[in-house]
Enzyme design. Structure first.
Site, PDB file in Angstrom:
ATOM      1  N   ASP A 243      59.590  58.055 -19.703  1.00 39.58           N
ATOM      2  CA  ASP A 243      59.214  59.336 -20.318  1.00 39.58           C
ATOM      3  C   ASP A 243      58.409  60.212 -19.374  1.00 39.58           C
ATOM      4  O   ASP A 243      58.384  61.432 -19.525  1.00 39.58           O
ATOM      5  CB  ASP A 243      58.431  59.091 -21.605  1.00 39.58           C
ATOM      6  CG  ASP A 243      59.379  58.614 -22.690  1.00 39.58           C
ATOM      7  OD1 ASP A 243      59.700  57.410 -22.700  1.00 39.58           O
ATOM      8  OD2 ASP A 243      59.844  59.460 -23.471  1.00 39.58           O
ATOM      9  N   ASN A 253      56.917  54.464 -20.582  1.00 34.48           N
ATOM     10  CA  ASN A 253      58.140  54.311 -21.373  1.00 34.48           C
ATOM     11  C   ASN A 253      57.741  53.711 -22.716  1.00 34.48           C
ATOM     12  O   ASN A 253      56.560  53.429 -22.975  1.00 34.48           O
ATOM     13  CB  ASN A 253      59.156  53.439 -20.628  1.00 34.48           C
ATOM     14  CG  ASN A 253      60.535  53.492 -21.267  1.00 34.48           C
ATOM     15  OD1 ASN A 253      61.073  54.570 -21.519  1.00 34.48           O
ATOM     16  ND2 ASN A 253      61.119  52.341 -21.574  1.00 34.48           N
TER      17      ASN A 253
HETATM   18  O1  MRU Z   1      60.060  57.525 -28.856  1.00 35.85           O
HETATM   19  P1  MRU Z   1      61.384  57.705 -28.168  1.00 35.85           P
HETATM   20  O2  MRU Z   1      62.521  57.073 -28.887  1.00 35.85           O
HETATM   21  O3  MRU Z   1      61.632  59.161 -27.827  1.00 35.85           O
HETATM   22  O4  MRU Z   1      61.198  56.937 -26.791  1.00 35.85           O
HETATM   23  C1  MRU Z   1      62.241  57.025 -25.846  1.00 35.85           C
HETATM   24  C2  MRU Z   1      62.034  56.169 -24.656  1.00 35.85           C
HETATM   25  O5  MRU Z   1      61.023  55.543 -24.479  1.00 35.85           O
HETATM   26  C3  MRU Z   1      63.139  56.195 -23.631  1.00 35.85           C
HETATM   27  O6  MRU Z   1      63.213  54.970 -22.961  1.00 35.85           O
HETATM   28  C4  MRU Z   1      62.846  57.304 -22.610  1.00 35.85           C
HETATM   29  O7  MRU Z   1      62.609  58.523 -23.239  1.00 35.85           O
HETATM   30  C5  MRU Z   1      63.942  57.463 -21.636  1.00 35.85           C
HETATM   31  S1  MRU Z   1      65.347  58.250 -22.328  1.00 35.85           S
HETATM   32  C6  MRU Z   1      66.531  58.438 -21.139  1.00 35.85           C
END
Ligand code: MRU
Length: 356
Positions: A243, A253
């Site tokens: 992220d 992440n």
């Molecule tokens: O809370 P989320 O579902 O938005 O979290 C997403 C993640 O942690 C993903 O691994 C990250 O955003 C990478 S997406 C290519």
């Protein structure tokens, strides 16, 4: 395979954003239609659209929606509204930097156009084109990540992943899962171990769904089983998305990723992070500075609306954690494989403009 589109714009400047409501998967594949910035904000906050690149794209289109009511007004009203919508959408979620990257790109483009004397109508048209460019670039970046990352997976590999960094988290194809998809397209045999990813089960609900659609062999495990399957020799590589990646390579992440990286290190299994350049935040020295989203207690105390803990229990619910660069064998971005994971290598690759 029937095409599914994570999110897409329909029509011209007066159009609308359609996105898969990911809270309804895997049971139902339904689209949500967003006709204003408020619906986009809610979709991001409630994880109807989620995954770092996808929320950046959603926010870019959200800006276009938020400007529909002022495109016919004067430049001062148009640009005041632009700032208001940008600030509002930036409040939806704090950790994924792609959100802020996309919003900044949109506001910069609008300012450049204002300085060049463009009218609100012209600027609105150009902003829609910019949002569409962000989406198109994300598609290309994901394909390139797949191409670069595929070489890291040996034929016959067991690959463990956490959360969902697939096509649902991006415009298409994904980041971590792009590495798997591209390896399979090269003819490699890959078996994916999918962490369920408590509390919101992005692994069980979304990654397992995506892999099944593509007929890629996979096994769902509870998060607590990851170390055990590694010890049993079933995993030869771990690949996750991110992220936000700080200048030194520390990567935020989904919560639980750090524990997976520690377990991988203990078993000498390479841990890879796949992410586009829009996920790097070179303004941050280290992962210590990455803001971590805290989410509602109900996500932990309830499953599918049912209580799974005593009422009133104290809950801590950080949505992300940070994996230190030292645990990451390589970063895979659209420009190539970055290793060793350190500030000098990141600067060398990211501060050049070339993409492949
Ligand atoms: O809370 P989320 O579902 O938005 O979290 C997403 C993640 O942690 C993903 O691994 C990250 O955003 C990478 S997406 C290519």
């Amino acid at each position: 395979m029937q095409e599914v589109r994570t999110l897409y714009w329909v029509g011209g400047t007066e159009g609308r954003l359609r996105l898969i409501d990911q809270t309804r998967l895997p049971g139902e594949l339904v689209e949500l239609e967003c006709r204003n910035a408020e619906t986009v904000w809610e979709a991001i906050r409630a994880l109807r659209v989620r995954g770092a690149p996808a929320i950046g794209i959603a926010a870019a289109y959200g800006i276009c929606l938020g400007l529909q009511t002022v495109a016919g007004q004067d430049a001062a009203a148009f640009h005041a509204r632009l700032q208001e919508v940008a600030d509002y959408l930036a409040e939806s979620r704090p950790t994924a930097v792609n959100l802020f990257w996309a919003i900044r790109r949109m506001t910069r483009r609008a300012r450049d156009l204002r300085d060049a004397g463009a009218s609100p109508i012209e600027t609105h048209q150009a902003l829609l084109a910019e949002a569409q460019a962000i989406e198109a670039e994300d598609r290309r970046m994901c394909r390139a990540i797949g191409r670069h990352g595929a070489e890291l997976l040996p034929d016959g590999a067991g690959v463990l992943t956490h959360c969902n960094a697939g096509g649902l988290a991006t415009a298409d194809y994904g980041t971590a899962l792009a590495v798997v998809y591209a390896a399979v397209e090269l003819g490699k045999r890959v078996h994916v171990f999918v962490d369920e990813t408590r509390p919101l089960l992005q692994g069980a609900r979304l990654t397992a769904w995506e892999l099944r659609r593509r007929e890629i062999p996979c096994t769902l495990i509870c998060d607590s089983m990851a170390a055990m399957v590694m010890k049993q020799g079933k995993v030869q590589a771990v690949v996750t998305g991110a992220d936000r990646i700080a200048r030194n390579g520390d990567a935020a992440n989904k919560i639980g990723t750090y524990g997976v990286a520690l377990a991988a290190a203990a078993h000498r299994i390479p841990f890879y992070v796949a992410a586009p350049s829009s996920t790097f935040d070179l303004s941050l020295d280290s992962g210590e500075e990455i803001p971590i989203e805290l989410r509602a207690a109900g996500e932990v105390t309830h499953c599918h609306g049912r209580p799974v803990a005593p009422e009133g229990i104290d809950v801590y619910n950080p949505a992300f954690d940070v994996t230190p660069a030292g645990l990451i064998a390589a970063l895979v971005c659209e420009r190539g494989v970055l290793r060793p994971v350190c500030e000098a290598r990141i600067a060398e690759v990211l501060e050049t403009s070339a993409t492949s």
